[in-house]
Design an enzyme around this catalytic site. Sequence first.
Site, PDB file in Angstrom:
ATOM      1  N   ARG A   7       0.836  -1.201   0.000  1.00 30.76           N
ATOM      2  CA  ARG A   7       0.000   0.000   0.000  1.00 30.76           C
ATOM      3  C   ARG A   7       0.868   1.247   0.000  1.00 30.76           C
ATOM      4  O   ARG A   7       0.577   2.230  -0.678  1.00 30.76           O
ATOM      5  CB  ARG A   7      -0.957   0.002   1.187  1.00 30.76           C
ATOM      6  CG  ARG A   7      -1.782   1.276   1.239  1.00 30.76           C
ATOM      7  CD  ARG A   7      -3.155   1.096   1.800  1.00 30.76           C
ATOM      8  NE  ARG A   7      -3.812   2.368   2.021  1.00 30.76           N
ATOM      9  CZ  ARG A   7      -4.338   3.133   1.061  1.00 30.76           C
ATOM     10  NH1 ARG A   7      -4.313   2.750  -0.191  1.00 30.76           N
ATOM     11  NH2 ARG A   7      -4.913   4.280   1.342  1.00 30.76           N
ATOM     12  N   CYS A  82     -27.939   0.963  -3.196  1.00 29.71           N
ATOM     13  CA  CYS A  82     -29.067   0.839  -2.265  1.00 29.71           C
ATOM     14  C   CYS A  82     -28.640   0.102  -0.988  1.00 29.71           C
ATOM     15  O   CYS A  82     -29.293  -0.831  -0.550  1.00 29.71           O
ATOM     16  CB  CYS A  82     -30.218   0.099  -2.945  1.00 29.71           C
ATOM     17  SG  CYS A  82     -29.754  -1.542  -3.512  1.00 29.71           S
TER      18      CYS A  82
END
Length: 134
Positions: A7, A82
Amino acid sequence: MVFEIGRWLAATCGHYVTEVIDVKRNHGRDFAVVRGGTHHFRLPAAWGYSHPAGVHPVGAWPYPWPRPEIRDELIDVTGELCTPRDVLARAVPIKRVRVGDLLVFAGTGAYGWDISHHDFLSHPHPDFVILPPK
């Protein structure tokens, strides 16, 4: 000191840029809803943190009605899915954000697209733009 070398090397190599498609106030909080969300950039939801974001203003507004905006507030940035987990950032201080502006999330080159649920409800994949080194 503990850090993840992959990372550390790759995060700064990417930005997630998405369009604001709505701004709203609900239960005393301000929200910017973006085209995209955790199905494009899942890292904040997966790791349970708020990813820093900045506003890139877009001048064009092609509609005859007033442009919705939020000024001088803390906003939560949510995606269009949603699910209540579709949150990219919380309490982002902004001077102004309008529908049609772009939000830029830096440091997304590691665990951005790679861990996202790409085909959630058949939403389209994001466009990728690869810039050559300077």
